[in-house]
Design an enzyme around this catalytic site. Structure first.
Site, short mmCIF file in Angstrom:
data_model
loop_
_atom_site.label_atom_id
_atom_site.label_comp_id
_atom_site.label_asym_id
_atom_site.label_seq_id
_atom_site.Cartn_x
_atom_site.Cartn_y
_atom_site.Cartn_z
N LYS A 115 -28.49 -2.77 9.70
CA LYS A 115 -28.35 -3.85 9.07
C LYS A 115 -28.55 -5.07 10.41
O LYS A 115 -28.65 -6.50 10.26
CB LYS A 115 -26.67 -3.84 9.05
CG LYS A 115 -26.55 -3.04 7.65
CD LYS A 115 -25.68 -3.14 6.80
CE LYS A 115 -25.40 -2.74 5.35
NZ LYS A 115 -23.85 -2.14 4.73
N LYS A 218 -33.63 2.81 0.29
CA LYS A 218 -32.52 3.21 -0.93
C LYS A 218 -31.79 1.87 -1.42
O LYS A 218 -32.43 0.99 -1.47
CB LYS A 218 -31.06 3.68 -0.49
CG LYS A 218 -30.42 2.77 0.45
CD LYS A 218 -28.67 3.06 1.21
CE LYS A 218 -27.64 1.80 1.37
NZ LYS A 218 -26.54 1.68 1.59
N LYS A 221 -27.25 -2.92 -2.98
CA LYS A 221 -26.97 -4.03 -3.39
C LYS A 221 -26.97 -5.53 -2.52
O LYS A 221 -27.30 -6.53 -2.90
CB LYS A 221 -25.50 -4.35 -3.01
CG LYS A 221 -24.42 -3.24 -3.16
CD LYS A 221 -22.59 -3.98 -3.25
CE LYS A 221 -21.42 -2.59 -3.18
NZ LYS A 221 -21.25 -2.37 -2.03
N1 AQP Z 1 -28.40 4.25 -2.83
C1 AQP Z 1 -27.81 4.99 -3.00
N2 AQP Z 1 -27.33 6.43 -3.47
C2 AQP Z 1 -26.24 7.03 -3.42
N3 AQP Z 1 -25.33 7.01 -2.68
C3 AQP Z 1 -25.01 5.10 -2.63
N4 AQP Z 1 -23.76 4.88 -1.96
C4 AQP Z 1 -24.77 2.92 -2.08
N5 AQP Z 1 -25.53 2.80 -1.90
C5 AQP Z 1 -25.85 4.35 -2.15
C6 AQP Z 1 -22.25 5.05 -1.83
O1 AQP Z 1 -21.70 3.87 -2.26
C7 AQP Z 1 -20.96 4.23 -1.89
C8 AQP Z 1 -19.88 2.75 -1.98
O2 AQP Z 1 -21.15 2.14 -0.98
P1 AQP Z 1 -20.26 0.69 -0.32
O3 AQP Z 1 -20.53 -0.18 -1.35
O4 AQP Z 1 -18.88 0.39 0.27
O5 AQP Z 1 -21.19 0.25 1.38
P2 AQP Z 1 -23.14 0.51 0.96
O6 AQP Z 1 -23.39 1.74 1.72
O7 AQP Z 1 -23.34 0.05 2.16
O8 AQP Z 1 -23.91 0.37 -0.49
P3 AQP Z 1 -25.08 -0.88 -0.72
O9 AQP Z 1 -25.22 -0.43 -1.81
O10 AQP Z 1 -26.08 -0.16 0.51
O11 AQP Z 1 -24.43 -1.90 0.01
P4 AQP Z 1 -25.15 -3.40 0.87
O12 AQP Z 1 -26.67 -3.29 0.75
O13 AQP Z 1 -24.55 -4.19 1.32
O14 AQP Z 1 -25.44 -2.72 2.59
C9 AQP Z 1 -20.66 5.11 -0.73
O15 AQP Z 1 -19.95 5.83 -1.43
C10 AQP Z 1 -22.30 5.03 -0.36
O16 AQP Z 1 -22.83 6.28 -0.08
#
Ligand code: AQP
Length: 355
Positions: A115, A218, A221
């Site tokens: 990030k 992965k 969002k």
């Molecule tokens: N691609 C994924 N596959 C499986 N699990 C996932 N999680 C996120 N992406 C995947 C799981 O969702 C939960 C919440 O995630 P979060 O929103 O708190 O944070 P994150 O992991 O940073 O999610 P994103 O979608 O990747 O957001 P951005 O793009 O903002 O970084 C966690 O349990 C995570 O493991």
């Protein structure tokens, strides 16, 4: 040897575009675990500030995550659903953990590197570096023992264990003196511990759901391409379009999971099918091995729509009545706060803060 009482805790950031990865990696597991466990599910709104400080509609996004929890089947009366900023103990304990953890531990986190990558230190918030410390506080504030997450969070949970262990060791004399903590075993070592060694729950056929446009990244969002993810608010037509356009290779499906090696896009789609249908990848390939994607994709579309459409519909209904969602979050916040205050009182005693 004693054991900490089993408690499940997890959270999701209200940063928009809740997607299939969040659902399969996290929320669906939350639902399954509530049957036999005491569970606390948080909308981690303080985490949302780490990568981006100003949000256009943080309240709306917070309500949307709470609605997704409830629409997926979490019972907010039996368990606790709340937003992190409603309980001051999260930030207070995170500060203490900032002083327990070492900067090097934080700098080694791959998510921080991803990030912050490409930006200079003037552009990256201190909060982004300290994110895992707040995450450790979220979990340990309730002395939770089990944390269902996607595979991308594994390293942060290892850090949570490191923080708990260092706190237990650094304050061992005070923990005993104040009459708190229990005797547990960490490996073969007997330890008098105030905080438990949390267990990550990261299993299933799709622990890391990958982007539909690039099977090596992965599903996220923050991916600028909306075609890379299936959002929980997507309608059937959009889901169908995204799966039809999902990147694949020219070969058909193999008959064994071994044949998915080196084929990240095929592996991802089979993993998604398996997770959505509660099967293993081997089961899916027993049905679809030898078939082309032109046969498999329509089956995946039908399955994804049948699982997601009722959740989407219920999320729309719930987010249409903000006073109902707000009342659930308020009630959850009060119950979470009562538990958190007990821990914080003991932590303040252990540290030696005068009260
Ligand atoms: N691609 C994924 N596959 C499986 N699990 C996932 N999680 C996120 N992406 C995947 C799981 O969702 C939960 C919440 O995630 P979060 O929103 O708190 O944070 P994150 O992991 O940073 O999610 P994103 O979608 O990747 O957001 P951005 O793009 O903002 O970084 C966690 O349990 C995570 O493991």
């Amino acid at each position: 040897m004693a054991e900490f009482q089993k408690l499940v805790f997890s959270g999701v950031q209200p940063t928009g575009n809740l997607h299939l990865g969040n659902y399969l990696g996290a929320i669906r597991k939350f639902v399954a675990l509530q049957k036999d466990n005491d569970c606390i599910y948080c909308v981690v709104d303080e985490h949302a500030l780490t990568a981006q400080l100003v949000h256009e509609d943080l309240r709306g996004q917070t309500r949307a995550i709470a609605a997704a929890y409830i629409a997926s089947g979490i019972d907010p009366k039996k368990h606790i659903v709340f937003n992190q900023s409603a309980v001051a103990g999260h930030a207070e304990l995170a500060w203490i953990f900032n002083c327990v953890a070492r900067i090097g531990w934080m700098e080694r986190m791959t998510q921080f590197k991803d990030k912050a990558g490409g930006k200079n230190a003037e552009q990256v918030s201190l909060g982004l570096l300290a994110y895992p410390s707040l995450m450790a506080a979220d979990i340990l504030l309730y002395r939770a023992t089990h944390v269902p997450v996607g595979d991308d969070q594994k390293q942060h949970l290892e850090l949570t264990r490191d923080i708990a262990q260092k706190f237990n060791i650094d304050f061992s004399a005070n923990i005993r003196k104040e009459g708190y903590g229990i005797d547990i075993k960490v490996g073969d070592e007997p330890v008098h511990a105030y905080f438990p060694m949390v267990e990550p729950l990261i299993d299933g056929p799709a622990p890391r759901v990958m982007s539909l446009r690039d099977g090596t990244k992965k599903m996220s969002k923050s991916d600028p391409s909306d075609l890379s993810r299936i959002n929980l608010m997507d309608d059937a037509e959009t889901i169908s379009k995204k799966i039809r356009k999902a990147k694949t290779d020219p070969d058909g499906l193999p008959s064994e999971p071994e044949g998915l090696k080196g084929r990240p896009e095929a592996d991802n789609l089979v993993g998604i099918y398996a997770a959505l249908s509660d099967k293993t990848k081997a089961d899916v390939l027993a049905d679809y091995g030898g078939q082309q994607f032109s046969v498999f994709k329509p089956a995946l579309i039908e399955l994804a729509v049948s699982v997601l459409a009722p959740i989407t519909e219920e999320m729309r209904r719930l987010t249409g009545d903000t006073s109902h969602i707000d009342a659930i979050l308020r009630d959850g916040g009060e119950r979470a706060n009562a538990r958190a205050e007990k821990t914080m009182k003991e932590v303040r005693d252990i540290i030696g803060f005068l009260r």
